[in-house]
Motif scaffolding. Structure first.
Motif, PDB file in Angstrom:
ATOM      1  N   UNK A   1       0.844  -1.198   0.000  1.00 32.28           N
ATOM      2  CA  UNK A   1       0.000   0.000   0.000  1.00 32.28           C
ATOM      3  C   UNK A   1       0.870   1.235   0.000  1.00 32.28           C
ATOM      4  N   UNK A   2       0.510   2.209  -0.803  1.00 33.29           N
ATOM      5  CA  UNK A   2       1.190   3.500  -0.854  1.00 33.29           C
ATOM      6  C   UNK A   2       0.159   4.593  -0.601  1.00 33.29           C
ATOM      7  N   UNK A   3       0.319   5.387   0.465  1.00 31.52           N
ATOM      8  CA  UNK A   3      -0.656   6.444   0.748  1.00 31.52           C
ATOM      9  C   UNK A   3      -0.791   7.400  -0.419  1.00 31.52           C
ATOM     10  N   UNK A   4      -1.959   7.972  -0.536  1.00 32.08           N
ATOM     11  CA  UNK A   4      -2.259   8.872  -1.655  1.00 32.08           C
ATOM     12  C   UNK A   4      -1.897  10.319  -1.363  1.00 32.08           C
ATOM     13  N   UNK A   5      -1.087  10.568  -0.316  1.00 25.98           N
ATOM     14  CA  UNK A   5      -0.748  11.961  -0.004  1.00 25.98           C
ATOM     15  C   UNK A   5       0.381  12.483  -0.875  1.00 25.98           C
ATOM     16  N   UNK A   6       1.027  11.593  -1.647  1.00 26.14           N
ATOM     17  CA  UNK A   6       2.054  12.033  -2.580  1.00 26.14           C
ATOM     18  C   UNK A   6       3.356  12.442  -1.954  1.00 26.14           C
ATOM     19  N   UNK A   7       3.634  12.011  -0.722  1.00 24.71           N
ATOM     20  CA  UNK A   7       4.853  12.435  -0.043  1.00 24.71           C
ATOM     21  C   UNK A   7       5.775  11.258   0.240  1.00 24.71           C
ATOM     22  N   UNK A   8       5.444  10.084  -0.255  1.00 22.79           N
ATOM     23  CA  UNK A   8       6.269   8.916   0.058  1.00 22.79           C
ATOM     24  C   UNK A   8       6.449   8.051  -1.168  1.00 22.79           C
TER      25      UNK A   8
END
Length: 273
Positions: free
Chosen positions: A100-107
Motif C-alpha cells: 500500500x502506498x498512501x495517496x498523499x504524494x509524499x512517500x
C-alpha cells in the motif's frame, strides 16, 4: 515515566501537532542511547511526524487510519496471503503485509526506509457475528522497521501490541488516583500548571517505587501505596498544649530506635491566648 505533557484546549484533536510533542519527548531523554523506538496509536498517524522519525532513524510502529483506500487494498488480498497470528477461543486472528502506498504524494516505495503496512484480520469462529454486527474486522499498523531490525511482520505486530494499556494506565492514575481531574481554576494556564504538578508527582512516585521499595511494589498504584505506606506513619494529636504523633510500634522503632508509641513535640504556650 512521563517525559512530556501538554495541556490542550478541548476542541484540539488528539491527532494534531504531535511532531512537536514527540520532539520534546525525544529531547527529554537521557543521552547515550544507541537506538530509540516509538509505538503509538492512530493519533500519531501523521505523515509529517513519520517523515521526521524516518529522518532521525527512529524505529516506529503506529496504528494506521483505516481509510477507504487502505480498507479496499486489504480486502483485495488473496486468501493464501494471510498467515496465522494466534489461537483464540472465539476468533481467528491473522496477519498479512499490504502493498500500500498512501495517496498523499509524499512517500515513495523506493525510499531508503520504506514504510510497511501490516494488516490484521479477526474472523469469528463458527460464523458468529462480532459485537458490532460485522463478520470480519480489519486493523493495520505502519512501520519503518525491516525484518532484520524488528523480526518478521508478526513480531512487529506483537511488539506494537505490547503498548496496549500503558498510557491509559498512566492517565487513569493521573485523573482518578491523583488530582489531575480536579481542575482548580477557570484559567487555562492555572489548569496547565496543575496537570504539570500531577505529572511531576506521578514521576516522583515512580522513582520512589523503583529506588526505595521492594520489587513486589514496583507496579503498585498510589491507592495501594497510601494504604501500605503513605498514610500509616502516625496521627497528629493536639492535647494539653502538646502536639503528639501517635504511630505504630514498627514506625516508632524505625524512627527512634527504642520502641515508643508516642513522641512529644512541645512548644511554648502563648500567654493571653
Amino acid at each position: 515515566m512521563i517525559v512530556v505533557d501538554e495541556f490542550r484546549d478541548g476542541n484540539v484533536p488528539a491527532g494534531s501537532g504531535n511532531r512537536r510533542v514527540v520532539e520534546k519527548a525525544i529531547a527529554a531523554l537521557p543521552g547515550g542511547l544507541d537506538k530509540i523506538y516509538l509505538r503509538g496509536d492512530s493519533a500519531l498517524y501523521e505523515h509529517d511526524l513519520m517523515r521526521w522519525l524516518d529522518e532521525q532513524a527512529i524505529g516506529y510502529a503506529i496504528s494506521a487510519d483505516m481509510s477507504p483506500q487502505l480498507a479496499e487494498c486489504i480486502a483485495r488480498l488473496p486468501q493464501d496471503h494471510w498467515k496465522p497470528d494466534q489461537e483464540e477461543t472465539d476468533a481467528i486472528r491473522e496477519w498479512a503485509e499490504v502493498n500500500y502506498l498512501p495517496s498523499d504524494g509524499v512517500w515513495r516505495k523506493d525510499a531508503v526506509s520504506p514504510r510497511r503496512y501490516l494488516a490484521i484480520r479477526i474472523r469469528p469462529r463458527q460464523g458468529e457475528l462480532l459485537r458490532d454486527g460485522n463478520r470480519v474486522r480489519h486493523f493495520c499498523i505502519v512501520t519503518n522497521r525491516s525484518d532484520p531490525d524488528g523480526g518478521c511482520g508478526l513480531d512487529l505486530i506483537r511488539w506494537h501490541r505490547q503498548k496496549a494499556g500503558t498510557i491509559e494506565h498512566a492517565h487513569d492514575v493521573l485523573m482518578n488516583e491523583l488530582a489531575g481531574a480536579a481542575l482548580p481554576s477557570q484559567k487555562f494556564g492555572a489548569n496547565a500548571a496543575w496537570l504539570r504538578l500531577n505529572t511531576i508527582l506521578y514521576n516522583l512516585l515512580s522513582a520512589y517505587k523503583r529506588v526505595g521499595l521492594p520489587e513486589e511494589l514496583h507496579t503498585a498504584r498510589p491507592k495501594r501505596l497510601r494504604f501500605l505506606l503513605l498514610n500509616t506513619v502516625g496521627k497528629v494529636v493536639r492535647h494539653a498544649r502538646e502536639t503528639l504523633l501517635r504511630c505504630t510500634r514498627e514506625i516508632a522503632r524505625a524512627l527512634a530506635g527504642p520502641p515508643r508509641t508516642r513522641f512529644a513535640l512541645k512548644r511554648p504556650a502563648l500567654a493571653g491566648v
